[in-house]
Design an enzyme around this catalytic site. Structure first.
Site, short mmCIF file in Angstrom:
data_model
loop_
_atom_site.label_atom_id
_atom_site.label_comp_id
_atom_site.label_asym_id
_atom_site.label_seq_id
_atom_site.Cartn_x
_atom_site.Cartn_y
_atom_site.Cartn_z
N GLU A 49 0.85 -1.20 0.00
CA GLU A 49 0.00 0.00 0.00
C GLU A 49 0.88 1.25 0.00
O GLU A 49 2.01 1.23 0.50
CB GLU A 49 -0.90 -0.03 1.25
CG GLU A 49 -1.82 1.18 1.36
CD GLU A 49 -2.94 1.00 2.39
OE1 GLU A 49 -2.91 0.01 3.14
OE2 GLU A 49 -3.83 1.87 2.41
N ASN A 196 -12.38 -1.45 -0.94
CA ASN A 196 -11.67 -1.93 0.25
C ASN A 196 -12.33 -1.35 1.50
O ASN A 196 -12.58 -0.14 1.56
CB ASN A 196 -10.22 -1.48 0.23
CG ASN A 196 -9.51 -1.74 1.56
OD1 ASN A 196 -9.17 -2.88 1.88
ND2 ASN A 196 -9.30 -0.69 2.36
N GLU A 197 -12.61 -2.18 2.44
CA GLU A 197 -13.16 -1.73 3.73
C GLU A 197 -14.20 -0.62 3.52
O GLU A 197 -14.14 0.45 4.13
CB GLU A 197 -12.05 -1.30 4.69
CG GLU A 197 -11.15 -2.46 5.06
CD GLU A 197 -10.27 -2.26 6.29
OE1 GLU A 197 -10.18 -1.14 6.81
OE2 GLU A 197 -9.69 -3.26 6.75
N TYR A 263 -7.02 -8.66 11.78
CA TYR A 263 -5.70 -8.39 12.33
C TYR A 263 -5.61 -8.94 13.75
O TYR A 263 -6.57 -8.86 14.52
CB TYR A 263 -5.42 -6.88 12.36
CG TYR A 263 -5.09 -6.33 10.99
CD1 TYR A 263 -3.82 -6.49 10.44
CD2 TYR A 263 -6.05 -5.66 10.23
CE1 TYR A 263 -3.51 -5.99 9.18
CE2 TYR A 263 -5.75 -5.15 8.96
CZ TYR A 263 -4.47 -5.32 8.45
OH TYR A 263 -4.15 -4.84 7.21
N GLU A 321 -6.54 -9.21 4.16
CA GLU A 321 -5.57 -8.54 5.04
C GLU A 321 -5.51 -9.31 6.34
O GLU A 321 -6.56 -9.55 6.97
CB GLU A 321 -5.98 -7.09 5.33
CG GLU A 321 -5.89 -6.19 4.11
CD GLU A 321 -6.19 -4.72 4.42
OE1 GLU A 321 -6.04 -4.30 5.59
OE2 GLU A 321 -6.59 -4.01 3.49
N GLN A 370 2.06 -6.09 5.77
CA GLN A 370 2.24 -5.81 4.36
C GLN A 370 3.65 -6.22 3.96
O GLN A 370 4.45 -6.56 4.83
CB GLN A 370 2.01 -4.34 4.08
CG GLN A 370 0.59 -3.88 4.43
CD GLN A 370 0.25 -2.48 3.89
OE1 GLN A 370 1.04 -1.83 3.24
NE2 GLN A 370 -0.96 -2.02 4.23
O1 AHR Z 1 -3.06 -2.43 6.30
C1 AHR Z 1 -3.35 -1.20 6.87
C2 AHR Z 1 -4.83 -0.83 6.75
O2 AHR Z 1 -5.59 -1.73 7.49
C3 AHR Z 1 -5.42 -0.90 5.37
O3 AHR Z 1 -5.18 0.23 4.63
C4 AHR Z 1 -6.88 -1.05 5.65
O4 AHR Z 1 -7.55 -1.74 4.64
C5 AHR Z 1 -6.91 -1.76 6.99
O5 AHR Z 1 -7.72 -1.14 7.89
#
Ligand code: AHR
Length: 517
Positions: A49, A196-197, A263, A321, A370
């Site tokens: 990103e 995305n999101e 996450y 992610e 990432q």
């Molecule tokens: O990976 C960092 C961020 O986490 C990304 O931009 C977003 O999609 C997520 O909230």
């Protein structure tokens, strides 16, 4: 752990046996006679990103940089990524994708407009790394590009024209614009994400509104070449099953994949401290590994919801992610998400690989967040210096599992007990790789104790096992620019095969990947 019907009785017998064994003994069965689904290589994917030093400094330094580079891409990072066999790379975000206007990033670099990166650190983005730079990187490294379209602040026309620009060979306006910018042949772009999101940074949409927008964008994103681009819809954050239900109900018939973002946060807190990347105690070591194991439940429950609307199971799950998210390194820009990476994080990665393997029939892609200098990165850079993280080594060790055929395993493991809580101490996976060999991967998360795994091999006459180990002395052992090879794989000599049984003693905090002979 895959629970195979044939193995159920044997597992019960083994459970009885294990009670008489020492606390850290595990019993495993690998059944090579019952091959399962193919483990898509795409679960070993990466995410890049325009965030912090991921793209700029991490991958792209520009052709005039004193840092050794090939056409602007740093050579050390290129070599490390080549070795990793990255199957696909997601770009340009993340949250950045929903404010990215692709026309800003084409044409002569000095003429490209600058924009403000409102999501990440409020820095100025000069757009020197754009469509051509990304797709050329993918071509150089034989990586499948995975492009995330801007649904949040972009138009349908922009999205349509971008896909035409990248993939059309016709004598058409966008293909000709690409040619005018120096690229005759279209690129091969097999994966497109439509937003995305979009429940958050991608537009704060309600699921119904997003799903309708998905259908609208999807209608105009055409296939310009002789292959069908796989389209991935924005999925839920963690356990938002309502989002999955609505998107599947409204747009499920128009999509090839549904994303999931999850996450692992050591403290479980998005608002307070997430926990330090280094110098943490056993409380955070344990909570991190416990929290990451939630991935399994999320996959199972989202798949169950998806199946209600897609009983033929045509829609893939894409873990778009994932990875550990800690506090940033002290003294760094909080908007850059730069964190160190330890043996704990490599164990976390391996546990997730095993979960993905277990659901290989439906989880067809995953992208760790990432690739360089951001969150659970494979690579960290500091000006001209570069290091490979323990997580890089985990990905590298698991390369044989890319496109391998999963083999059922049944595991009885001791627990890792911390306070009132416990998680399995050992995790295992097995597969027959494309080279014909059977590979077994084992993880011991116990922080101070070794674990012995006795494996019964069914349908397989093995004579020996060779492989590598990743382990380290401390829970936060890591590679630094002063000691870049403190944590790295080594040859493993602790496996024996006798009477059809593989016995392995796993040191504390270790990952072992073995090829059976
Ligand atoms: O990976 C960092 C961020 O986490 C990304 O931009 C977003 O999609 C997520 O909230």
């Amino acid at each position: 752990m895959r629970h195979h019907p044939l193995l159920a009785c044997a597992a019960i017998l083994l459970a009885a046996t294990v009670q008489t064994s020492s606390a850290a003994d595990a019993q495993l069965i690998v059944d090579a006679s019952k091959p399962g689904p193919v483990i898509s290589k795409h679960i070993y994917g990466q995410f890049s990103e325009h965030l912090g030093r991921c793209i700029y400094e991490g991958i792209w330094v520009g052709p005039d940089s004193p840092i050794p580079n090939t056409k602007g891409y740093r050579n050390d990072v290129l070599a490390a990524l080549k070795q990793l066999k990255v199957p696909q790379l997601r770009w340009p975000g993340g949250c950045f994708a929903d404010e990215y206007h692709w026309r800003d990033g084409i044409g002569p670099r000095e003429k490209r407009p600058s924009i403000y990166n409102s999501n990440w650190g409020g820095v100025v983005e000069n757009n020197h790394f754009g469509t051509h730079e990304f797709l050329e990187l993918c071509e150089m490294l034989d990586i499948a590009p995975y492009i995330c379209l801007n649904v949040g602040s972009g138009t349908v026309q922009e999205a349509q024209e971008w896909v035409e620009y990248m993939t059309s060979a016709a004598d058409s306006p966008m293909a000709n614009l690409r040619r005018a910018n120096g690229r005759d042949k279209p690129w091969h772009v097999p994966f497109i994400a439509i937003g995305n999101e979009n429940w958050g940074c991608g537009g704060n949409m309600r699921a119904e509104y997003y799903a309708d927008n998905y259908r609208r964008f999807n209608t105009f994103v055409k296939n310009y070449a002789d292959y069908k681009i796989r389209r991935i819809a924005c999925g839920a954050a963690g356990g938002d099953y309502d989002w999955t239900e609505k998107v599947m109900m409204i747009a499920g018939k128009q999509t090839d994949g549904l994303a999931l973002h999850y996450y692992t946060i050591p403290t479980d807190s998005w608002t307070g401290s997430k926990g330090a990347a280094l110098g943490f105690g056993e409380d955070h070591y344990f909570s991190t590994l416990r929290n990451t194991l939630r991935m399994k439940d999320l996959i199972v429950r989202h798949l169950a919801t998806m199946d209600e609307f897609d009983p033929e199971k045509k829609v893939d799950m894409v873990v778009d992610e994932w990875g550990i998210w800690t506090d940033v390194e002290p003294g760094t820009n909080t908007g850059f998400l730069y964190q160190q990476n330890t043996i704990r994080d490599a164990l976390l990665a391996a546990l997730n690989f095993h979960i993905f393997h277990e659901h290989a029939d439906r989880v067809k892609m995953a992208n760790i967040a990432q690739i360089v200098n951001v969150l659970q990165a494979m690579i960290l850079t500091d000006k001209e210096k570069m290091l490979l993280t323990p997580t890089y080594h985990a990905f590298e060790m698991y390369k044989p599992f890319q496109d391998a055929t999963a083999l059922p395993v049944s595991l009885v493991t001791p627990d890792y007990v911390f306070g009132q809580e416990k998680i399995p101490a050992v995790s295992a996976t097995a597969a027959r790789a494309t080279d014909g060999k059977v590979y077994v991967a084992l993880v011991n998360v116990l922080p101070t104790e070794s674990a012995t795994v006795s494996t019964t091999l069914v349908g397989l006459a093995a004579k020996g096992a060779t492989g590598r180990i990743l382990t380290a002395p401390a829970m936060d052992s890591h590679n630094s620019f002063a000691a870049p090879n403190a944590v790295q794989p080594a040859a493993f000599t602790g496996a024996t095969v006798a009477d059809g049984k593989l016995t392995v003693t796993l040191p504390a905090k270790s990952i072992v990947v073995l090829a059976l002979q």
